[in-house]
Scaffold this motif. Sequence first.
Motif, PDB file in Angstrom:
ATOM      1  N   LEU A 215       1.123  -1.220   0.196  1.00  0.00           N
ATOM      2  CA  LEU A 215      -0.024  -0.079  -0.065  1.00  0.00           C
ATOM      3  C   LEU A 215       0.829   1.153  -0.053  1.00  0.00           C
ATOM      4  O   LEU A 215       1.636   1.581   1.154  1.00  0.00           O
ATOM      5  CB  LEU A 215      -0.956  -0.106   1.388  1.00  0.00           C
ATOM      6  N   LEU A 216       0.749   2.123  -1.187  1.00  0.00           N
ATOM      7  CA  LEU A 216       1.872   3.082  -1.207  1.00  0.00           C
ATOM      8  C   LEU A 216       0.914   4.407  -1.409  1.00  0.00           C
ATOM      9  O   LEU A 216      -0.219   4.317  -1.712  1.00  0.00           O
ATOM     10  CB  LEU A 216       2.619   2.949  -2.421  1.00  0.00           C
ATOM     11  N   VAL A 217       1.582   5.261  -0.767  1.00  0.00           N
ATOM     12  CA  VAL A 217       0.730   6.854  -0.692  1.00  0.00           C
ATOM     13  C   VAL A 217       1.449   7.677  -1.357  1.00  0.00           C
ATOM     14  O   VAL A 217       2.686   7.928  -1.317  1.00  0.00           O
ATOM     15  CB  VAL A 217       0.350   7.112   0.818  1.00  0.00           C
ATOM     16  N   GLY A 218       0.861   8.349  -2.360  1.00  0.00           N
ATOM     17  CA  GLY A 218       1.478   9.622  -3.346  1.00  0.00           C
ATOM     18  C   GLY A 218       1.085  10.928  -2.441  1.00  0.00           C
ATOM     19  O   GLY A 218      -0.069  11.074  -2.331  1.00  0.00           O
ATOM     20  N   LEU A 219       1.991  11.803  -2.140  1.00  0.00           N
ATOM     21  CA  LEU A 219       1.834  12.961  -1.573  1.00  0.00           C
ATOM     22  C   LEU A 219       1.967  14.066  -2.370  1.00  0.00           C
ATOM     23  O   LEU A 219       2.844  14.037  -3.264  1.00  0.00           O
ATOM     24  CB  LEU A 219       2.809  13.113  -0.232  1.00  0.00           C
ATOM     25  N   LEU A 220       1.142  15.180  -2.189  1.00  0.00           N
ATOM     26  CA  LEU A 220       1.427  16.517  -2.748  1.00  0.00           C
ATOM     27  C   LEU A 220       1.192  17.716  -1.766  1.00  0.00           C
ATOM     28  O   LEU A 220       0.297  17.499  -1.132  1.00  0.00           O
ATOM     29  CB  LEU A 220       0.083  16.646  -3.978  1.00  0.00           C
ATOM     30  N   ASP A 221       2.374  18.410  -1.597  1.00  0.00           N
ATOM     31  CA  ASP A 221       2.431  19.266  -0.512  1.00  0.00           C
ATOM     32  C   ASP A 221       2.240  18.495   0.758  1.00  0.00           C
ATOM     33  O   ASP A 221       1.633  19.015   1.643  1.00  0.00           O
ATOM     34  CB  ASP A 221       1.474  20.279  -0.703  1.00  0.00           C
ATOM     35  N   GLY A 222       2.799  17.306   0.888  1.00  0.00           N
ATOM     36  CA  GLY A 222       2.915  16.847   2.186  1.00  0.00           C
ATOM     37  C   GLY A 222       1.321  16.068   2.597  1.00  0.00           C
ATOM     38  O   GLY A 222       1.220  15.385   3.483  1.00  0.00           O
ATOM     39  N   GLU A 223       0.428  16.184   1.693  1.00  0.00           N
ATOM     40  CA  GLU A 223      -0.767  15.656   1.717  1.00  0.00           C
ATOM     41  C   GLU A 223      -1.239  14.339   0.976  1.00  0.00           C
ATOM     42  O   GLU A 223      -0.632  14.435  -0.308  1.00  0.00           O
ATOM     43  CB  GLU A 223      -1.880  16.665   1.739  1.00  0.00           C
ATOM     44  N   PRO A 224      -1.786  13.239   1.578  1.00  0.00           N
ATOM     45  CA  PRO A 224      -1.925  12.224   0.463  1.00  0.00           C
ATOM     46  C   PRO A 224      -3.031  12.738  -0.798  1.00  0.00           C
ATOM     47  O   PRO A 224      -4.043  13.199  -0.571  1.00  0.00           O
ATOM     48  CB  PRO A 224      -2.585  11.274   1.538  1.00  0.00           C
ATOM     49  N   ALA A 225      -2.388  12.355  -2.018  1.00  0.00           N
ATOM     50  CA  ALA A 225      -3.257  12.716  -3.068  1.00  0.00           C
ATOM     51  C   ALA A 225      -3.353  11.638  -3.997  1.00  0.00           C
ATOM     52  O   ALA A 225      -3.793  11.565  -4.947  1.00  0.00           O
ATOM     53  CB  ALA A 225      -2.579  14.070  -3.555  1.00  0.00           C
ATOM     54  N   GLY A 226      -2.766  10.389  -3.686  1.00  0.00           N
ATOM     55  CA  GLY A 226      -2.938   9.191  -4.441  1.00  0.00           C
ATOM     56  C   GLY A 226      -2.501   8.088  -3.732  1.00  0.00           C
ATOM     57  O   GLY A 226      -1.784   8.070  -2.827  1.00  0.00           O
ATOM     58  N   LEU A 227      -2.889   6.829  -4.297  1.00  0.00           N
ATOM     59  CA  LEU A 227      -2.479   5.669  -3.724  1.00  0.00           C
ATOM     60  C   LEU A 227      -2.390   4.581  -5.021  1.00  0.00           C
ATOM     61  O   LEU A 227      -2.736   4.519  -5.868  1.00  0.00           O
ATOM     62  CB  LEU A 227      -3.667   5.163  -2.994  1.00  0.00           C
ATOM     63  N   LEU A 228      -1.537   3.410  -4.368  1.00  0.00           N
ATOM     64  CA  LEU A 228      -1.164   2.251  -5.274  1.00  0.00           C
ATOM     65  C   LEU A 228      -1.515   1.118  -4.416  1.00  0.00           C
ATOM     66  O   LEU A 228      -0.849   0.796  -3.238  1.00  0.00           O
ATOM     67  CB  LEU A 228       0.033   2.392  -5.748  1.00  0.00           C
TER      68      LEU A 228
END
Length: 228
Positions: free
Chosen positions: A52-65
């Motif tokens: 479970l990976l999380v993508g961050l934008l400006d330190g906030e979760p904005a995507g997942l895998l």
Amino acid sequence: MRPAEPGDLPALVDLCLAARSESTMGAQLCSDDGDRLRDQLGALLASPGGQLLVGLLDGEPAGLLLGQLVGPGPFTDLVSLNLEAIYVAPRARRRGLGHALMAGALEVAELGGATEVYAAPLPGARGMQRFFVRLGFAPAAAHRVVSTSALQRRLVGETAGAQSRRASGRGLEDLIARRRQVRAAARGEAVDPGSVQDAGQRSRPAITMQVNRAVQTLRESESSTTIS
């Protein structure tokens, strides 16, 4: 991009619900129950091979895998990474977050000894299809699906059909056995008691009458020949 942590679960649930509402086939993507989603994501996070990976934008979760390392198994020595879902929120698209998540998946695959990465985007998800094609993904196999209720109906029908065919086969065997008895009796041959017990148990009085008539006809024919 980084591996998800238990504290990320609320934000990841929101991302899953956003993906569901955006998809035309949301019911096939995930549940609409937030509590259930949180439990499912937590189970994936804790399971062996679960990714479970999380993508961050400006330190906030904005995507997942979401993914799963699979193998080796009874039929293969190979290990593969199966991607179950990848999603980037609209506000974070076209910023390389999807590629960053895939780079994280590649790292997971290499560390896990996976030789292949599989992905199964939902039908109708054209943007995701194009995304995978650009990264070199190619068709691998055709999956088939059936609802449990439809499968149950088909299995019941197949079982009933098989029983009917077996019953038909037994009826034919009985008919052949009865005909053999008639011919044997007409020739004055002894009838095997075992075969009589096996096939004769299902005979009717009409069969006995047929045997008697055949024997009587044979005797009359022999008697007539002797007199002449």
